[in-house]
Design a protein around this motif. Structure first.
Motif, PDB file in Angstrom:
ATOM      1  N   TYR A 292      32.454 -47.910  12.342  1.00  0.00           N
ATOM      2  CA  TYR A 292      32.150 -47.232  13.483  1.00  0.00           C
ATOM      3  C   TYR A 292      33.274 -46.570  13.082  1.00  0.00           C
ATOM      4  O   TYR A 292      33.898 -44.868  14.039  1.00  0.00           O
ATOM      5  N   PHE A 293      34.131 -46.522  12.178  1.00  0.00           N
ATOM      6  CA  PHE A 293      35.651 -45.869  12.429  1.00  0.00           C
ATOM      7  C   PHE A 293      35.048 -44.049  11.436  1.00  0.00           C
ATOM      8  O   PHE A 293      34.471 -44.230  10.671  1.00  0.00           O
ATOM      9  N   ASN A 294      35.272 -43.665  12.630  1.00  0.00           N
ATOM     10  CA  ASN A 294      35.050 -42.152  11.513  1.00  0.00           C
ATOM     11  C   ASN A 294      36.335 -41.296  11.274  1.00  0.00           C
ATOM     12  O   ASN A 294      37.518 -40.922  11.666  1.00  0.00           O
ATOM     13  N   LYS A 295      36.606 -41.544   9.814  1.00  0.00           N
ATOM     14  CA  LYS A 295      37.649 -40.828   9.312  1.00  0.00           C
ATOM     15  C   LYS A 295      37.599 -39.570   9.230  1.00  0.00           C
ATOM     16  O   LYS A 295      38.658 -38.693   9.124  1.00  0.00           O
ATOM     17  N   ARG A 296      36.758 -38.579   9.253  1.00  0.00           N
ATOM     18  CA  ARG A 296      36.577 -37.170   9.441  1.00  0.00           C
ATOM     19  C   ARG A 296      37.416 -36.563  10.939  1.00  0.00           C
ATOM     20  O   ARG A 296      38.466 -36.140  10.625  1.00  0.00           O
ATOM     21  N   HIS A 297      36.832 -37.223  11.753  1.00  0.00           N
ATOM     22  CA  HIS A 297      37.386 -36.561  13.540  1.00  0.00           C
ATOM     23  C   HIS A 297      38.604 -37.277  13.475  1.00  0.00           C
ATOM     24  O   HIS A 297      38.954 -36.657  13.558  1.00  0.00           O
ATOM     25  N   THR A 298      39.130 -38.550  12.795  1.00  0.00           N
ATOM     26  CA  THR A 298      40.378 -39.372  12.813  1.00  0.00           C
ATOM     27  C   THR A 298      41.432 -38.054  12.555  1.00  0.00           C
ATOM     28  O   THR A 298      42.254 -38.287  12.979  1.00  0.00           O
ATOM     29  N   GLU A 299      40.879 -37.921  11.358  1.00  0.00           N
ATOM     30  CA  GLU A 299      41.917 -36.831  10.634  1.00  0.00           C
ATOM     31  C   GLU A 299      42.201 -35.357  10.948  1.00  0.00           C
ATOM     32  O   GLU A 299      43.247 -34.988  11.224  1.00  0.00           O
ATOM     33  N   ARG A 300      40.840 -35.324  11.999  1.00  0.00           N
ATOM     34  CA  ARG A 300      40.798 -33.822  12.000  1.00  0.00           C
ATOM     35  C   ARG A 300      41.426 -33.446  13.403  1.00  0.00           C
ATOM     36  O   ARG A 300      42.580 -32.529  14.026  1.00  0.00           O
ATOM     37  N   ASN A 301      41.573 -34.105  14.270  1.00  0.00           N
ATOM     38  CA  ASN A 301      42.092 -34.869  15.921  1.00  0.00           C
ATOM     39  C   ASN A 301      42.825 -35.254  15.616  1.00  0.00           C
ATOM     40  O   ASN A 301      43.764 -35.407  16.943  1.00  0.00           O
ATOM     41  N   GLN A 302      43.530 -36.175  15.074  1.00  0.00           N
ATOM     42  CA  GLN A 302      45.496 -36.394  14.873  1.00  0.00           C
ATOM     43  C   GLN A 302      44.497 -37.467  16.461  1.00  0.00           C
ATOM     44  O   GLN A 302      45.688 -38.107  16.847  1.00  0.00           O
ATOM     45  N   LYS A 303      44.098 -38.499  16.543  1.00  0.00           N
ATOM     46  CA  LYS A 303      43.893 -39.621  17.330  1.00  0.00           C
ATOM     47  C   LYS A 303      42.319 -40.175  17.051  1.00  0.00           C
ATOM     48  O   LYS A 303      41.603 -39.727  16.485  1.00  0.00           O
ATOM     49  N   THR A 304      42.701 -41.596  16.678  1.00  0.00           N
ATOM     50  CA  THR A 304      41.651 -41.955  16.197  1.00  0.00           C
ATOM     51  C   THR A 304      40.564 -42.320  17.109  1.00  0.00           C
ATOM     52  O   THR A 304      40.282 -42.579  18.281  1.00  0.00           O
ATOM     53  N   SER A 305      38.892 -42.422  16.322  1.00  0.00           N
ATOM     54  CA  SER A 305      37.496 -42.133  17.144  1.00  0.00           C
ATOM     55  C   SER A 305      36.665 -43.179  15.906  1.00  0.00           C
ATOM     56  O   SER A 305      37.105 -43.862  14.698  1.00  0.00           O
ATOM     57  N   TYR A 306      36.092 -43.803  17.008  1.00  0.00           N
ATOM     58  CA  TYR A 306      34.819 -44.276  16.494  1.00  0.00           C
ATOM     59  C   TYR A 306      33.832 -43.870  17.004  1.00  0.00           C
ATOM     60  O   TYR A 306      33.415 -43.188  18.006  1.00  0.00           O
ATOM     61  N   SER A 307      32.881 -43.436  16.392  1.00  0.00           N
ATOM     62  CA  SER A 307      31.252 -43.150  16.354  1.00  0.00           C
ATOM     63  C   SER A 307      30.571 -42.660  16.145  1.00  0.00           C
ATOM     64  O   SER A 307      30.054 -44.100  15.292  1.00  0.00           O
ATOM     65  N   ILE A 308      28.639 -43.287  16.534  1.00  0.00           N
ATOM     66  CA  ILE A 308      27.731 -43.577  15.959  1.00  0.00           C
ATOM     67  C   ILE A 308      26.751 -42.353  15.689  1.00  0.00           C
ATOM     68  O   ILE A 308      26.920 -41.250  16.248  1.00  0.00           O
ATOM     69  N   THR A 309      26.009 -41.595  15.483  1.00  0.00           N
ATOM     70  CA  THR A 309      25.194 -40.147  14.396  1.00  0.00           C
ATOM     71  C   THR A 309      23.662 -40.658  15.423  1.00  0.00           C
ATOM     72  O   THR A 309      23.406 -41.709  15.735  1.00  0.00           O
ATOM     73  N   VAL A 310      23.603 -38.661  15.806  1.00  0.00           N
ATOM     74  CA  VAL A 310      22.758 -38.492  15.742  1.00  0.00           C
ATOM     75  C   VAL A 310      21.657 -37.800  14.545  1.00  0.00           C
ATOM     76  O   VAL A 310      22.485 -37.008  14.605  1.00  0.00           O
ATOM     77  N   GLN A 311      20.868 -38.003  14.009  1.00  0.00           N
ATOM     78  CA  GLN A 311      20.318 -37.372  13.194  1.00  0.00           C
ATOM     79  C   GLN A 311      19.072 -36.208  14.138  1.00  0.00           C
ATOM     80  O   GLN A 311      18.692 -37.198  14.417  1.00  0.00           O
ATOM     81  N   GLY A 312      19.245 -35.113  14.084  1.00  0.00           N
ATOM     82  CA  GLY A 312      17.731 -34.057  14.474  1.00  0.00           C
ATOM     83  C   GLY A 312      17.297 -33.352  13.598  1.00  0.00           C
ATOM     84  O   GLY A 312      17.701 -32.719  13.250  1.00  0.00           O
ATOM     85  N   VAL A 313      15.954 -33.224  13.019  1.00  0.00           N
ATOM     86  CA  VAL A 313      14.801 -31.719  13.679  1.00  0.00           C
ATOM     87  C   VAL A 313      14.576 -31.340  14.637  1.00  0.00           C
ATOM     88  O   VAL A 313      13.853 -31.787  15.086  1.00  0.00           O
ATOM     89  N   VAL A 314      15.059 -29.862  14.987  1.00  0.00           N
ATOM     90  CA  VAL A 314      14.138 -29.137  15.437  1.00  0.00           C
ATOM     91  C   VAL A 314      13.605 -27.807  14.728  1.00  0.00           C
ATOM     92  O   VAL A 314      13.572 -27.482  13.282  1.00  0.00           O
ATOM     93  N   ASP A 315      12.376 -27.088  15.588  1.00  0.00           N
ATOM     94  CA  ASP A 315      11.318 -26.628  15.070  1.00  0.00           C
ATOM     95  C   ASP A 315      12.165 -24.784  15.795  1.00  0.00           C
ATOM     96  O   ASP A 315      13.333 -25.026  15.907  1.00  0.00           O
ATOM     97  N   PRO A 316      11.700 -23.976  15.617  1.00  0.00           N
ATOM     98  CA  PRO A 316      12.636 -22.680  15.785  1.00  0.00           C
ATOM     99  C   PRO A 316      13.139 -22.904  17.212  1.00  0.00           C
ATOM    100  O   PRO A 316      13.750 -22.373  17.345  1.00  0.00           O
ATOM    101  N   THR A 317      12.629 -22.835  18.577  1.00  0.00           N
ATOM    102  CA  THR A 317      12.782 -22.755  19.433  1.00  0.00           C
ATOM    103  C   THR A 317      14.300 -24.084  19.490  1.00  0.00           C
ATOM    104  O   THR A 317      14.770 -24.334  20.986  1.00  0.00           O
ATOM    105  N   GLY A 318      14.514 -24.871  18.882  1.00  0.00           N
ATOM    106  CA  GLY A 318      15.293 -25.699  19.078  1.00  0.00           C
ATOM    107  C   GLY A 318      15.153 -26.911  19.466  1.00  0.00           C
ATOM    108  O   GLY A 318      15.750 -27.573  20.187  1.00  0.00           O
ATOM    109  N   VAL A 319      13.504 -27.106  19.290  1.00  0.00           N
ATOM    110  CA  VAL A 319      12.827 -28.568  20.423  1.00  0.00           C
ATOM    111  C   VAL A 319      12.681 -29.681  18.982  1.00  0.00           C
ATOM    112  O   VAL A 319      12.918 -28.956  17.574  1.00  0.00           O
ATOM    113  N   PHE A 320      13.305 -30.641  19.177  1.00  0.00           N
ATOM    114  CA  PHE A 320      13.521 -32.133  18.498  1.00  0.00           C
ATOM    115  C   PHE A 320      11.905 -32.344  18.338  1.00  0.00           C
ATOM    116  O   PHE A 320      11.052 -32.091  18.929  1.00  0.00           O
TER     117      PHE A 320
END
Length: 488
Positions: A292-320
Motif C-alpha cells: 500500500y506504499f505510494n512511492k509517487r505521492h511520497t516523493e512529491r509530498n516528502q511525506k510517507t504515504s499509503y493509499s488504495i485506488t479507485v478506478q472510475g469510468v464516467v459519462d459526459p455529465t460526470g456520472v460514474f
C-alpha cells in the motif's frame, strides 16, 4: 636510288607506328584490369559491411527480445505475487470478521442474560416490597441532539441544509425513502430506535466533512461506537440497494447519446466513457505495508504515504458508469485496469466491441482503450489528437475532483478499517451519482484539483489494429478542421 631509300624509310616508319599502337593497347588493357580489381574490392567491402549490419541488427533484435521476455516475466511474476497477497489479505480479514462476529454474539448473549435477570428482579420487587407497576429501562447517557433537531425542522433554511449535507432536502428525503425498508429499526422496551433520517444524516455528515467520530457523536447526541456502526450500516445499504440503480453500465440507447456528446466535445467518434484512477490516503496497515506504499505521492509530498485506488469510468455529465475500488496503492494504473471487472467483461464478453473508453498515458492502447501519444517528438497530427483527447480526459478528472470535494473524507486518512473502505468508497460514488443526476451543484470552495502522478504503461501497446485506428482518427481530426490550433 631515291625511290628505294624512300621505301625503306616508309617501311621503318610503319614498323615504329605499329609498335607504338601495341604499347598503347597493352597500357589500356592493364588500366582496365586495375579498375576492375578496385571495383571488385569495393563491392566486396560493401557486401561485408552489409553482412556486418545484418549481424548487428540480429544481435540487437535478440537483445530486445530477451529484454522484453525478462520484462514480461517480471511483470507476470509481480502480478502473480500481488494476486497471492490480495488473496491472503482477504483471508486474514475474513478471519478477523469472523472473530469479531463471534465476540459480538457472545456480548449480545451476555447482555440478554443481564437484562433477563434485571427483569426478574423488577418483577419480584413489583410483587413484593415496592408495589410499583413501573418497568425499569436500560440506563443511557443523556446527550444533546439539539443540532440535528434544528436541521430536521421543516422550516430549516434550504441553503444551510445543503451546505451541511451537500444536497437539497428533497434529494436527502429521496435517499431516506429508498433505504427505509433496509435500515429502519423498531423500538424496544429498553430504548427507542434511532429514526431513519437521523441514521442517514449521521452517515452523510461523516462522509461530507470527514469529522472524527467523537465530534460526530457530540453533534448528533449519539455514542461514538453507535455513530461508527451507523456509518457502516448505511454505506452497506447504499451499496446493496442504490448502487444497482444509480451506478450501472449504460444500455444501448444511453450509449448512443453518450457517443454523440463525447464526439461533440472532442470530435472523436465512438467514445463511451472517460477513465481515470485516483488514490485515497489511508493509515499504514498492520500487514503488507509495502503493497500500500505510494512511492509517487511520497516523493512529491516528502511525506510517507499509503493509499488504495479507485478506478472510475464516467459519462459526459460526470456520472460514474463503472468503478473498481480497493486495490493497493503501489499498483500502476494498467495493473489496476487488468484486475477490474470492466477488463474481464471486455475481454470475455465482448462488452466494448467497436467503442472506446478514453484514458491517459498510464493505460495501454488496446482494442477498446484509447490513449494519447506518449513518445517524444510528436508530429502536428499527433499533437492535435492529444489536444482533443485531453478534452475527454478532463471530464473524468473533474468528476473525481467533485467526488473528493463533496465527500471530504476521501481527502484525509480515515478511521475506517481497511476491509471496510471499499464499502464506504462505493457509497461515496453512488451518492455522487445521485447528486449529479439531481443537478445538485457543488460549492466552488469545495472543488479541488485532483493530482495523481501518471506513469506511462510498461507495455503501452497491446493491439496493432488499435494503433492504426488511432492514427486514422488523428488524421481525420487534423484534416477535417476538428483539431483546433492549440497544438501549434
Amino acid at each position: 636510288m631515291n625511290n628505294g631509300e624512300n621505301c625503306k624509310r616508309r617501311r621503318k616508319e610503319g614498323f615504329t607506328a605499329d609498335e607504338d599502337d601495341g604499347e598503347n593497347a597493352d597500357s589500356c588493357s592493364s588500366g582496365r584490369e586495375t579498375k576492375k580489381k578496385d571495383l571488385n574490392g569495393i563491392i566486396t567491402s560493401l557486401i561485408l559491411l552489409d553482412e556486418q549490419e545484418k549481424r548487428d541488427r540480429e544481435e540487437r533484435n535478440d537483445a530486445f527480445k530477451e529484454e522484453k521476455s525478462v520484462m514480461e516475466s517480471t511483470h507476470t511474476k509481480g502480478t502473480r505475487t500481488m494476486l497471492e497477497f490480495h488473496s491472503n489479505l482477504n483471508d486474514y480479514y475474513s478471519k478477523i470478521d469472523e472473530a469479531d462476529r463471534v465476540k459480538r454474539k457472545k456480548s449480545r448473549v451476555k447482555a440478554a442474560t443481564v437484562v433477563a435477570t434485571a427483569s426478574d428482579h423488577v418483577a419480584d420487587d413489583g410483587n413484593g416490597k415496592s408495589g410499583s407497576g413501573q418497568q425499569r429501562r436500560l440506563w443511557v447517557k443523556d446527550r444533546s441532539n439539539a443540532w440535528w433537531d434544528e436541521c430536521n425542522r421543516p422550516d430549516y433554511p434550504e441553503e444551510e441544509f445543503k451546505k451541511a449535507f451537500r444536497m437539497s432536502k428533497s434529494t436527502f428525503d429521496l435517499i431516506c425513502d429508498e433505504l427505509n425498508a433496509v435500515i429502519a429499526k423498531e423500538d424496544t422496551t429498553l430504548r427507542n430506535a434511532i429514526p431513519v433520517k437521523q441514521r442517514v444524516a449521521v452517515c452523510i455528515w461523516r462522509l461530507a466533512t470527514g469529522e472524527p467520530l467523537r465530534l460526530v457523536s457530540k453533534r448528533f447526541g449519539l455514542g461514538i461506537s453507535t455513530c461508527h456502526k451507523l456509518v457502516l450500516e448505511v454505506c452497506s445499504a447504499i451499496r446493496n440497494v442504490l448502487m444497482p440503480k444509480y451506478l450501472q453500465w449504460p444500455d444501448e440507447d444511453s450509449l448512443r447519446k453518450i457517443k454523440q456528446q463525447f464526439e461533440g466535445i472532442s470530435g472523436i467518434p465512438n467514445a463511451v466513457g472517460s477513465m481515470y484512477t485516483t488514490h485515497i490516503p489511508i493509515i499504514a496497515p498492520k500487514i503488507s505495508v509495502a503493497a500500500y506504499f505510494n512511492k509517487r505521492h511520497t516523493e512529491r509530498n516528502q511525506k510517507t504515504s499509503y493509499s488504495i485506488t479507485v478506478q472510475g469510468v464516467v459519462d459526459p455529465t460526470g456520472v460514474f458508469t463503472d468503478v473498481c475500488i480497493g486495490w493497493p496503492g503501489s499498483m500502476t494504473d494498467d495493473q489496476v485496469l487488468e484486475k477490474s471487472a470492466l477488463f474481464q467483461r471486455a475481454k470475455n464478453g465482448g462488452l466494448l466491441n467497436g467503442v472506446w473508453v478514453v484514458g491517459n498515458s498510464g493505460y495501454p492502447l488496446m482494442d477498446w482503450v484509447l490513449v494519447p501519444y506518449s513518445q517524444q517528438h510528436l508530429t502536428w497530427t499527433q499533437h492535435a489528437f492529444n489536444e482533443k483527447i485531453g478534452e475527454i480526459q478532463k471530464v473524468a478528472k473533474e468528476a473525481f475532483g467533485r467526488l473528493k470535494g463533496r465527500w471530504c473524507c476521501l481527502q484525509k486518512r480515515t478511521e475506517v478499517k481497511l476491509q471496510d473502505l471499499p464499502v464506504v468508497l462505493g457509497a461515496c460514488c453512488v451518492l455522487h451519482n445521485i447528486c449529479e443526476m439531481k443537478k445538485e451543484g457543488i460549492d466552488p470552495e469545495l472543488k479541488i484539483e485532483v493530482i495523481d502522478d501518471e506513469m506511462v504503461a510498461e507495455d503501452g501497446l497491446r493491439s496493432v489494429s488499435s494503433l492504426k485506428a488511432r492514427d486514422a482518427i488523428a488524421h481525420n481530426l487534423l484534416h477535417h478542421g476538428l483539431a483546433g490550433t492549440g497544438f501549434l
